[in-house]
Write a protein that holds these residues in place. Sequence first.
Motif, mmCIF file in Angstrom:
data_model
loop_
_atom_site.group_PDB
_atom_site.id
_atom_site.type_symbol
_atom_site.label_atom_id
_atom_site.label_comp_id
_atom_site.label_asym_id
_atom_site.label_seq_id
_atom_site.Cartn_x
_atom_site.Cartn_y
_atom_site.Cartn_z
ATOM 1 N N GLU A 261 39.229 33.183 16.669
ATOM 2 C CA GLU A 261 39.100 32.505 15.302
ATOM 3 C C GLU A 261 39.083 33.668 14.578
ATOM 4 O O GLU A 261 39.109 34.690 14.253
ATOM 5 C CB GLU A 261 37.115 32.566 15.029
ATOM 6 N N PHE A 262 39.866 32.873 13.399
ATOM 7 C CA PHE A 262 40.623 34.063 12.067
ATOM 8 C C PHE A 262 39.165 33.193 10.912
ATOM 9 O O PHE A 262 40.226 32.270 10.766
ATOM 10 C CB PHE A 262 42.148 33.284 12.271
ATOM 11 N N THR B 84 43.678 23.774 22.243
ATOM 12 C CA THR B 84 43.077 23.446 21.218
ATOM 13 C C THR B 84 42.399 24.256 19.756
ATOM 14 O O THR B 84 41.993 24.747 19.967
ATOM 15 C CB THR B 84 41.691 22.478 21.357
ATOM 16 N N PRO B 85 43.693 23.933 19.316
ATOM 17 C CA PRO B 85 43.985 24.887 17.806
ATOM 18 C C PRO B 85 42.992 23.418 16.664
ATOM 19 O O PRO B 85 42.769 22.548 16.960
ATOM 20 C CB PRO B 85 45.179 25.022 17.088
ATOM 21 N N ALA C 167 40.423 29.028 10.918
ATOM 22 C CA ALA C 167 40.392 28.752 11.804
ATOM 23 C C ALA C 167 40.109 28.804 12.921
ATOM 24 O O ALA C 167 40.346 30.475 13.093
ATOM 25 C CB ALA C 167 42.081 28.995 11.045
ATOM 26 N N PHE C 168 41.003 28.733 14.194
ATOM 27 C CA PHE C 168 40.544 28.822 15.440
ATOM 28 C C PHE C 168 41.356 28.269 16.583
ATOM 29 O O PHE C 168 42.160 27.519 15.978
ATOM 30 C CB PHE C 168 39.225 28.665 15.761
ATOM 31 N N ILE C 169 41.444 28.558 17.398
ATOM 32 C CA ILE C 169 42.370 28.396 18.469
ATOM 33 C C ILE C 169 41.315 28.406 20.247
ATOM 34 O O ILE C 169 40.962 30.247 20.123
ATOM 35 C CB ILE C 169 43.711 28.824 19.111
ATOM 36 N N GLN C 170 41.349 27.413 20.746
ATOM 37 C CA GLN C 170 40.518 27.324 22.231
ATOM 38 C C GLN C 170 42.015 27.187 23.137
ATOM 39 O O GLN C 170 42.734 26.131 23.160
ATOM 40 C CB GLN C 170 39.733 27.426 22.183
ATOM 41 N N GLY C 171 42.028 27.770 24.400
ATOM 42 C CA GLY C 171 42.718 27.513 25.341
ATOM 43 C C GLY C 171 42.092 27.787 26.640
ATOM 44 O O GLY C 171 41.398 28.854 27.058
#
Length: 933
Positions: free
Chosen positions: A853-854, A818-819, A834-838
């Motif tokens: 998280e960026f 999930t970006p 910006a973030f991404i979860q997995g």
Amino acid sequence: MLNQSFLKSYRVCLYLTAITLTNALKIERIKASVPLEVGLIETSKYSEANIDPSPNEQLKPHIVAQISPPEAIEVIPQNSNIITPEKLNPSEQPEPNPSQSEQKQPTPPNEQVDDPAQRKKLLDIYILNSVSNSAKRYPWFINPTDNLNFSGEKFNPLLDDIYTDFDLRFAQEQPILNKLTVTNFPRKDQFYWVLPDNRIVVETKGLQAGILYQGESTELENRQKLRLSQALWGMQTVTVLPQRLEDLTGEVDLKNFSIQSTAAELITPEGILAPPITIDNQANSNSVKPISDLVVTPKIGTGSTQSSQGGGALFQYLDSDNTPQIIQAFPTNNLQSLLEAKGLFTGAFIPKDVLAKTGFFWENLATGEKSRFQPEMTSLPGTKVAQYDKFDNLDLLNILVNPFLSPQERQADYLNSLFWVSLGQRKPEILENAVTQEKYSWHNLYFSNPHNRTLLQHDSKKVEATYYNVFANPGISLSFSFNKGDIDQLQTANATLGLLMGGIFETIQHPELKQSLQEAKAKYKQQDNLASLNSKSTPEQRKKINQRLNRTLFFSNSTSKIEQVSGKYTFPSPITPNNSSVLQIRTGNIRRTVQFIGTESQWTEGDTYISKIRLSNNNFGSLTFIGLPIPLGKTSIQPINHSSAVEIKLISPDGEQFVQNFNSSDLTTIPMNISVFDMASDRIELTQVAQLKNKFHVFQGSLYLPTIEALWTGSSGNWNYGISSGIWLNLNSASAFNVTNNQTGTQETGLGIYINGLLNLISNHVKVNADGKSQSVTSQVPSLQFHWNSASNSLNPSYMNLIYAFSHQNQKFNYSLTPGLTFIYDNSNLKKIAFIQGNLGLSTGLQIKGSMEFSKNLFYSVEGLTKLNSNWSMGAYFKNFRSTNQGFSNRVADLSCGFILQKNSSNNSNFWQSSFGISGDSFEVQFKGGLRF
């Protein structure tokens, strides 16, 4: 069975993806529930078979495999907690085939049961079983509570009356008791019935209480003992003008001359000679001439200083033309009030009222009031006639020309002879500094009475159902502190007002809902048979209607901003297998994150004393004159209006006469200058030792504010949408708990509005083999969500989320990515994050989830969990931050790691998880879970 398992996986994955997306969009901590696609319980015609009344034997409730409320991975942005639920573990027990579920529905008691008591008992069991199964399949349809207590899918009145959830934490900057809820739904108050005309009515009632962590107060007190010093500089310069200056200046009136005065002082350390001071005024230097140059022919003065008829009488017997003229360089101030003190010497104390009479006031460090020195001004500089009735400051004139003053008179006159200014207060010197700090937590204790009434009526002529619902949850709230034993009346009133508004919905009814519920209870009391559904829609279409309604209600709760619902009115809402539209009015409490800071200062003045003093009262003056008689005719002086004459004759015996005439107009007296200049440069240093007490009151946490909200959600095909708008009220926006006046914290408003919006598209692809059996399910969900509020700030920002959720599941594993991109606006600047979860789940029972998280900072977390057996799981976590619960900055950069131990009961009614680890340099422990009784 494999095909059935993958059909189940397909349905679960579809809704799990939707939940993942919605929860990721919510900028607040929630628990996601996975709606399971199983048809709402529908009664069949009564069976002829006899039924064993034992609820623990033949009538055991049909338990549909359910997924425990997945825990969230806490990721960033910092001002919000975007969460993603865990993926379904393939090793979990698969859901039975829906068709099989329909076949295994409990059968209501038939008319052949003659014993009314036994028939009623069987009927009660049937009702409870129907409510329980419906709650598992469609938790958002039953939804008996406000979601603060427990997830609706765990509602099982056939087995449990009491539901508890808890969250205990032992960690730095975390509350010990974060959450504790207890809910009681007595079996006798839960109701389910099917009426003619395809009407299904459901009613749930209960009592609930809870304790929620609301925030932390900090009381910081700083006590200082300070030494304050301030020097007063007194100065005066006098000089005598040459006599008859106007004769050489074209008869220019001396009053037309202006006075320019300059003073200087130089102090060197002891033992070092002070060099002479030269005042160099270069302006117009060619036009400056000594006053003595104006005198072509010196004219001798008049009068004598040392004479009681001269200086002693302030030259009142001289003609005004003969009287000395003195240049006064500076104005004069009256400090004679200092004589009321105990003396003018080093160490002498000066009472506060005496200082006030002189015009001196110390700085107040508590209020910010600056020090002031405004003594009474008694004369202005200028050229003045040194005579009793012509000099405007007789005290100064006495000092200058009267040598017959007593010491006391001279002391008093001198204190009104100089110009005094303040040299400014020195920087306070801290003598003592003591700091004390106290922290204590605030919790919200609430009691409420949830009452949910629902009617679902299937149309007999078209494939459609109409949904009616009224939910009332009136109650009271109490904001209190365990540590202080104190109650905050304002926040108690705020939260209680939001709960009390739910009482309105107890009296509001849909006519159809009210009539149907009354009819159903009458039939239950008479132990009538339940009707069967006979609508135009097929069982499969009714199941799709139920599924769409459940999903729409789920998105309604996700779109709503209200944290604790006290009341909900749903307008009649049409639902079809492919479309839905639900319009609601809600009341309750929203949560606003705040940081309030108030200050309180107390200033205690000390006794003022003279720390240094230097006066010229014994050597300033006198200006000295000697009177000389000269013929009046030699001067241009006009005689006074009094004259005298005498003639003396001496006559000898022979008649010779000697005559001597004397006339007052023959001679006059002119003062001759002896000492014509003097100056004074004095200093008085005042000192006091005062005390300053500063108190800082800080509250960081949440406020629960009464809110009214309008909400509309719906769906069309695979599209889901929702929008809500509400208005909240704060009875006093400048006060919260220990902060009575928010002076320097984040400002709040007394009234605010907000708008929430949600839009997503759920796309699924099922891969089948040659036999038509499902092999894998892939879901893709692009989504948009936004929030705007009229009181946006760094703690409650407006935001917009753009997220793309992707998930895949097959027989051996499942994973999701999930970006997303978040835009946060706090009324001052725009932030982009910006973030991404997995998530990754294996059929062996291993689950791994992570986030990154960026933004300004890089935050990441990784967590793994594996099954030990059917009840126990163990894992570990690692992250580069530790969570706080301060109400503003909810993460602090610090390494955290530890292990997790989790236990689930076989029927998922009880859940318990604990984590133990190290965060920075401290040990942290967390216990959370729920128990059902």
